[in-house]
Design a protein around this motif. Sequence first.
Motif, PDB file in Angstrom:
ATOM      1  N   HIS A  94       0.853  -1.202   0.000  1.00  0.00           N
ATOM      2  CA  HIS A  94       0.000   0.000   0.000  1.00  0.00           C
ATOM      3  C   HIS A  94       0.882   1.243   0.000  1.00  0.00           C
ATOM      4  N   ILE A  95       0.674   2.133  -0.966  1.00  0.00           N
ATOM      5  CA  ILE A  95       1.395   3.405  -0.983  1.00  0.00           C
ATOM      6  C   ILE A  95       0.354   4.505  -0.817  1.00  0.00           C
ATOM      7  N   GLU A  96       0.362   5.125   0.365  1.00  0.00           N
ATOM      8  CA  GLU A  96      -0.756   5.982   0.746  1.00  0.00           C
ATOM      9  C   GLU A  96      -0.334   7.421   1.008  1.00  0.00           C
ATOM     10  N   PRO A  97      -0.781   8.368   0.173  1.00  0.00           N
ATOM     11  CA  PRO A  97      -0.488   9.767   0.456  1.00  0.00           C
ATOM     12  C   PRO A  97      -1.335  10.259   1.634  1.00  0.00           C
ATOM     13  N   LEU A  98      -0.677  10.696   2.695  1.00  0.00           N
ATOM     14  CA  LEU A  98      -1.388  11.272   3.834  1.00  0.00           C
ATOM     15  C   LEU A  98      -1.252  12.788   3.722  1.00  0.00           C
ATOM     16  N   GLU A  99      -1.652  13.501   4.762  1.00  0.00           N
ATOM     17  CA  GLU A  99      -1.656  14.954   4.641  1.00  0.00           C
ATOM     18  C   GLU A  99      -0.236  15.522   4.476  1.00  0.00           C
ATOM     19  N   ASN A 100       0.716  14.999   5.272  1.00  0.00           N
ATOM     20  CA  ASN A 100       2.052  15.596   5.252  1.00  0.00           C
ATOM     21  C   ASN A 100       3.163  14.702   4.718  1.00  0.00           C
ATOM     22  N   HIS A 101       2.850  13.450   4.480  1.00  0.00           N
ATOM     23  CA  HIS A 101       3.867  12.546   3.936  1.00  0.00           C
ATOM     24  C   HIS A 101       3.168  11.369   3.273  1.00  0.00           C
ATOM     25  N   VAL A 102       3.978  10.490   2.670  1.00  0.00           N
ATOM     26  CA  VAL A 102       3.423   9.299   2.031  1.00  0.00           C
ATOM     27  C   VAL A 102       3.918   8.085   2.802  1.00  0.00           C
ATOM     28  N   ARG A 103       3.036   7.120   2.994  1.00  0.00           N
ATOM     29  CA  ARG A 103       3.363   5.966   3.823  1.00  0.00           C
ATOM     30  C   ARG A 103       3.336   4.701   2.965  1.00  0.00           C
ATOM     31  N   ILE A 104       4.335   3.835   3.157  1.00  0.00           N
ATOM     32  CA  ILE A 104       4.294   2.513   2.503  1.00  0.00           C
ATOM     33  C   ILE A 104       4.043   1.464   3.576  1.00  0.00           C
ATOM     34  N   ARG A 105       3.011   0.667   3.355  1.00  0.00           N
ATOM     35  CA  ARG A 105       2.734  -0.431   4.285  1.00  0.00           C
ATOM     36  C   ARG A 105       2.623  -1.734   3.504  1.00  0.00           C
ATOM     37  N   TYR A 106       2.984  -2.850   4.155  1.00  0.00           N
ATOM     38  CA  TYR A 106       2.854  -4.176   3.548  1.00  0.00           C
ATOM     39  C   TYR A 106       1.794  -4.962   4.296  1.00  0.00           C
ATOM     40  N   ARG A 107       1.018  -5.737   3.562  1.00  0.00           N
ATOM     41  CA  ARG A 107       0.142  -6.686   4.247  1.00  0.00           C
ATOM     42  C   ARG A 107       0.877  -8.016   4.339  1.00  0.00           C
ATOM     43  N   VAL A 108       1.122  -8.439   5.571  1.00  0.00           N
ATOM     44  CA  VAL A 108       1.815  -9.707   5.805  1.00  0.00           C
ATOM     45  C   VAL A 108       0.909 -10.581   6.666  1.00  0.00           C
ATOM     46  N   ASP A 109       0.641 -11.793   6.231  1.00  0.00           N
ATOM     47  CA  ASP A 109      -0.261 -12.698   6.950  1.00  0.00           C
ATOM     48  C   ASP A 109      -1.595 -12.020   7.256  1.00  0.00           C
ATOM     49  N   GLY A 110      -2.079 -11.220   6.334  1.00  0.00           N
ATOM     50  CA  GLY A 110      -3.400 -10.629   6.478  1.00  0.00           C
ATOM     51  C   GLY A 110      -3.453  -9.329   7.263  1.00  0.00           C
ATOM     52  N   THR A 168      -7.286  10.097  -4.070  1.00  0.00           N
ATOM     53  CA  THR A 168      -7.764  10.472  -2.737  1.00  0.00           C
ATOM     54  C   THR A 168      -7.544  11.982  -2.594  1.00  0.00           C
ATOM     55  N   VAL A 169      -8.018  12.560  -1.510  1.00  0.00           N
ATOM     56  CA  VAL A 169      -7.880  14.013  -1.340  1.00  0.00           C
ATOM     57  C   VAL A 169      -6.412  14.431  -1.267  1.00  0.00           C
ATOM     58  N   ASN A 170      -5.522  13.493  -0.891  1.00  0.00           N
ATOM     59  CA  ASN A 170      -4.104  13.849  -0.780  1.00  0.00           C
ATOM     60  C   ASN A 170      -3.282  13.407  -1.985  1.00  0.00           C
ATOM     61  N   GLY A 171      -3.927  12.843  -2.981  1.00  0.00           N
ATOM     62  CA  GLY A 171      -3.194  12.353  -4.140  1.00  0.00           C
ATOM     63  C   GLY A 171      -3.593  10.924  -4.433  1.00  0.00           C
ATOM     64  N   GLU A 172      -2.887  10.291  -5.360  1.00  0.00           N
ATOM     65  CA  GLU A 172      -3.279   8.938  -5.762  1.00  0.00           C
ATOM     66  C   GLU A 172      -2.720   7.878  -4.818  1.00  0.00           C
ATOM     67  N   LYS A 173      -3.620   7.025  -4.336  1.00  0.00           N
ATOM     68  CA  LYS A 173      -3.182   5.890  -3.516  1.00  0.00           C
ATOM     69  C   LYS A 173      -2.956   4.706  -4.450  1.00  0.00           C
ATOM     70  N   VAL A 174      -1.852   4.002  -4.227  1.00  0.00           N
ATOM     71  CA  VAL A 174      -1.538   2.856  -5.077  1.00  0.00           C
ATOM     72  C   VAL A 174      -1.520   1.591  -4.231  1.00  0.00           C
ATOM     73  N   VAL A 175      -2.192   0.552  -4.711  1.00  0.00           N
ATOM     74  CA  VAL A 175      -2.075  -0.750  -4.062  1.00  0.00           C
ATOM     75  C   VAL A 175      -1.563  -1.746  -5.099  1.00  0.00           C
ATOM     76  N   MET A 176      -0.509  -2.457  -4.743  1.00  0.00           N
ATOM     77  CA  MET A 176       0.031  -3.477  -5.640  1.00  0.00           C
ATOM     78  C   MET A 176      -0.147  -4.839  -4.979  1.00  0.00           C
ATOM     79  N   ARG A 177      -0.860  -5.725  -5.655  1.00  0.00           N
ATOM     80  CA  ARG A 177      -1.048  -7.076  -5.122  1.00  0.00           C
ATOM     81  C   ARG A 177      -0.050  -8.022  -5.773  1.00  0.00           C
ATOM     82  N   LEU A 178       0.660  -8.749  -4.937  1.00  0.00           N
ATOM     83  CA  LEU A 178       1.689  -9.664  -5.429  1.00  0.00           C
ATOM     84  C   LEU A 178       1.191 -11.093  -5.361  1.00  0.00           C
ATOM     85  N   GLN A 179       1.252 -11.809  -6.467  1.00  0.00           N
ATOM     86  CA  GLN A 179       0.835 -13.197  -6.437  1.00  0.00           C
ATOM     87  C   GLN A 179       1.890 -14.071  -7.092  1.00  0.00           C
TER      88      GLN A 179
END
Length: 470
Positions: A94-110, A168-179
Amino acid sequence: MDLNNSAQSGATQPQGQPQAQALPQADQTISVTQTVPVQNVVVPAQQPTSQTQANADKSEYLTQLHDSILSANIPQLVMVSISYALVMRSSDIHIEPLENHVRIRYRVDGVLMPIVEYPTNLHPAVVSRIKIMSNLKIDEQRIPQDGRADVTTKDGREMDLRVSTLPTVNGEKVVMRLQDKSRKIPDLPELGISGISLRHMEDALKLPNGIIINTGPTGSGKTTTLYSCLQRVNKIDVNILTIEDPVEIQIDGLNQSQVHHDIDYNFATGMRAALRQDPDIMMVGEIRDRETADTAIEASLTGHLVFSTLHTNSAVESLTRLTNMGIPPYLLSSSLELIIAQRLVRKLCDHCKKPAATNPELLEVVKKAMEKLHAEGEIDPKLVEGMQFYEATGCQKCNNIGYFGRIGLYEVFRMNNSIRKLLYDNASTLDILDQSQKDGMVTLEQAGIIKALQGITSLDEVYRVARKEE
Ligand SMILES: [Zn+2]
């Protein structure tokens, strides 16, 4: 770790991370080659030889990520994000633009875990880079887009990368699904199916005809279980056809077809076409409507084994759902053979789990659920007597999460004459549930408690996914 201002100051180094030394240039380690119709991205992959090695690799990836942010090296930032996600066994980035920065998060084991943050001014370039990779329109930022890319790791694993953007209001959110397209399909016991549930499944898989339904929410592992079933029946003397949306893993020996909703090639039309293909066994992605349900029943009554999925909470609720679709009880009872309900729970890390104290109220709930377990030999009676559960703590080996990997909880309902009679009598869901438990069905809750008593998972995990019986 907040690197929000570090690109400007250039001074912040994350604590405890080694200084980046002779980092390879992005172009040397990562090659992006263009293929038709989707781009094939090659990312370096490491097969860790030992746990220490694995941890060293992980901090190396983090260092590379931080370095690419500091130097505003966008190609490296994107590529390392993907390689690191592979190493972390992540299913989604998940690459998520927030109000003051952009956050990268991974989904691991759900579960989502934060990885890194970068300054907002880098984000447009990151999004463009990902859009180019997945053949999306760079200049279109107002509407959501979907694309995909093939990723090949250096050790030859073929990954399917599905990219989705959303304004989104802060810019484009990107989700990349890996299979992982080349991943091996586990056999039923490896998925967590055991005891009477496994016996019922194995019996049903030997039937010449009938319907086998798998139910559960999105992301509960239904597709893997169905593939695992198909793997068991995949023999040289039978014709297996699948209608899927989409085809997630290609299995040798199966004829797999993917629906195209925009040209009216859907589950129902696909099933009818499949019936003209001299099939023995069929799998249809989902029973969403009466038409698909009718075709599945017709197929079953004309001598085919049919696999499908439904969106319901429990095995027995599937009967109600099908009845509500307008299927008469006599057709249900003569075609439906097996209903599997499933959930995924995280497994406790073997290296740091510890015995937990369970509060008396929860213990009462657990005991009440186990009193209704009529199946024999599902669990060592001493474990039930002891009521000892375990909890997550966290160590280096599990990235301080306390859990590592996931396993399925299974509730397997088998049709029999007493249930058929209840169906004819229009009995309530509760009565049918009661009867199937008396006949030995293990519920999701009981399956979870058994795995918790065996120290495989925690009660927290079980009740995160399974309902307490009233
Ligand atoms: Zn651990």
